[in-house]
Scaffold this active site. Structure first.
Site, short mmCIF file in Angstrom:
data_model
loop_
_atom_site.label_atom_id
_atom_site.label_comp_id
_atom_site.label_asym_id
_atom_site.label_seq_id
_atom_site.Cartn_x
_atom_site.Cartn_y
_atom_site.Cartn_z
N LYS A 3 -147.97 101.70 51.75
CA LYS A 3 -147.18 101.33 52.90
C LYS A 3 -146.89 99.93 53.51
CE LYS A 3 -145.25 103.86 56.10
NZ LYS A 3 -144.84 105.77 56.19
N1 GLU Z 1 -141.00 105.88 54.99
C1 GLU Z 1 -141.36 107.01 54.96
C2 GLU Z 1 -142.20 108.50 55.01
O1 GLU Z 1 -142.91 108.09 55.63
C3 GLU Z 1 -140.63 107.39 53.53
C4 GLU Z 1 -141.27 107.10 52.17
C5 GLU Z 1 -140.59 107.06 50.77
O2 GLU Z 1 -139.85 107.76 50.62
O3 GLU Z 1 -141.19 106.48 50.43
O4 GLU Z 1 -142.68 109.20 54.03
#
Ligand code: GLU
Length: 430
Positions: free
Chosen positions: A120
């Protein structure tokens, strides 16, 4: 590697203090790890982030002044594949929060059964007070600062809170400029014209709709005519509301960062979308009565969908919740004590790492299509997504029944087991 079955939390795990989002993640993890009889060595590995990167991003603002923004990228675990997870822009971003979100991505990818680890990113900034040019400059500098750590085989970012397809286009371009060739598969959630996948923008909301449908079936509620309340009207909240309304349910309430709207007969979501496009908030929408944001959780509804930020459902408001089903569109919206309280009251909660996993599942489809250089129709994407989501929901529900636990603990059991098996197979390096 230790093969000892130690049912207590390993001594090296220090629980962060009260209010820590990573601490909340650890509490959830520990419940499932205990039930799995996880050996203490693997327990220790899985409760520590692999890499935490902090960078400073100096940007020349439109007024000529230089501001320095702090950014993070956490690669929590890469056992199953490249780190995967979004980038969020928010004034409240902290390393603790990004680490928890990266851990949740690890469990989410494992529950979704896709070959990714968890990562993240976050930058402390307030994009509502920045121009598009400033946001572009910040994005490019942040990516330049972490460029060695990301890549199609290393770590693949995506959109999250306050980031969108255009920002992903800048991520792709900046990375490509650094490596000297166009690399579409370094990031997902891109515009369709440059390697994005059809269906990706709607994917998280589509998965929330599928989770709602499956949960209603399990609990024995008719979705047609059911009353739904949604917290948050960003990408996840708005598409979820749209698709659930198309199933015949009534979206009676929506709130966001500024205000809320209530309509007993069901809010017209298409008109609400037109309103938010213009005003950036649901506040002031004429198609219903104004609703104070703190009144949302206590409404008499069948389904509650928190689709905003973490730590929203707490012991302060959980006792007032009347919904029979909660579908966690956001990551970490329910604190562990509120979750326990609601579960004991018989509320059926579909946890974040399952309920919103369709976003990353479709990111996986995008990454596959980019690497393959061959693109699927929207119908193909949605069919594969439906199958994946159904499979994940069934795996978790069967585990919940087998272990006689709530859906969150069951999702962790499925996820931890998948990561632990491969950790054991790969063995210890050095
Ligand atoms: N931000 C989204 C989540 O929290 C998608 C993450 C992604 O597609 O890599 O799942």
């Amino acid at each position: 590697m230790s093969t000892r079955n130690d049912q207590s939390v390993p001594r090296s795990q220090e629980l962060p203090g009260h209010g820590s989002t990573f601490g909340a993640m650890l509490q959830e993890f520990n419940v499932a790890a205990r039930l799995l009889n996880l050996d203490s060595g693997i327990w220790k590995i899985l409760t520590h982030p692999k890499r935490q990167i902090t960078v400073s991003c100096p940007i020349q603002m439109d007024n000529g002044e230089i501001e320095v923004f702090t950014g993070y990228r956490v690669q929590y675990n890469i056992t199953l594949g490249p780190a995967k997870g979004g980038i969020r822009y928010h004034p409240g971003v902290t390393l603790d929060e990004v680490t928890a979100l990266a851990a949740w991505m690890t469990w989410k990818c494992a529950v979704a059964h896709i070959p990714f680890g968890g990562g993240k990113g976050g930058v402390i900034c307030d994009p509502t007070k920045m121009s598009r040019r400033e946001i572009e400059a910040l994005t490019r500098r942040y990516i330049a600062e972490i460029v060695d750590a990301i890549g199609p085989e290393k770590d693949v970012p995506a959109p999250d809170v306050n980031t969108d397809a255009q920002i992903m286009a800048w991520v792709m371009d900046t990375y490509s400029m650094h490596v000297g060739h166009t690399t579409t598969s370094v990031v997902t959630g891109k515009p369709i014209e440059m390697g994005g996948s059809l269906g990706r923008r709607e994917a998280t909301g589509r998965g929330v709709m599928i989770a709602t449908r499956e949960a209603a079936k399990h609990v024995g509620i008719e979705l047609k005519g059911a009353r739904i309340a949604v917290q948050g009207f960003g990408n996840v909240g708005s598409v979820s509301a749209q698709l659930i309304a198309r199933q015949g349910a009534r979206i009676v309430a929506v709130t966001d960062w500024k205000g809320g709207v209530y309509n007993e007969k069901g809010i017209d979501i298409e008109t609400l979308l037109a309103h938010t496009e213009q005003h950036r908030t649901v506040d002031g929408f004429a198609g219903g009565d104004p609703l104070p944001v703190d009144k949302l959780f206590g409404l008499d509804v069948d389904v509650l969908i928190p689709a905003a930020l973490e730590n929203q459902i707490t012991m302060e408001n959980a006792p007032s919740i009347k919904a029979k089903i909660i579908i966690e569109g956001a990551n970490g919206p329910t604190t562990p004590d509120a979750h326990r309280h609601l579960h004991e009251r018989g509320v059926f909660i579909v946890p974040d790492i399952l309920a919103n996993s369709s976003g990353v599942t479709t990111s996986y489809f995008e990454w596959v299509q980019d690497r393959y250089g061959y693109f699927w129709t929207e119908e193909e994407v949605n069919q594969r997504l439906e199958r994946k989501m159904h499979e994940a929901f069934t795996d978790v529900l069967q585990t919940a029944i087998k272990f006689n636990v709530d859906m969150r603990t069951a999702a962790y059991i499925v996820a931890i087991n998948r990561v632990a098996v491969v950790t054991r197979m790969r063995g210890m390096y050095a």
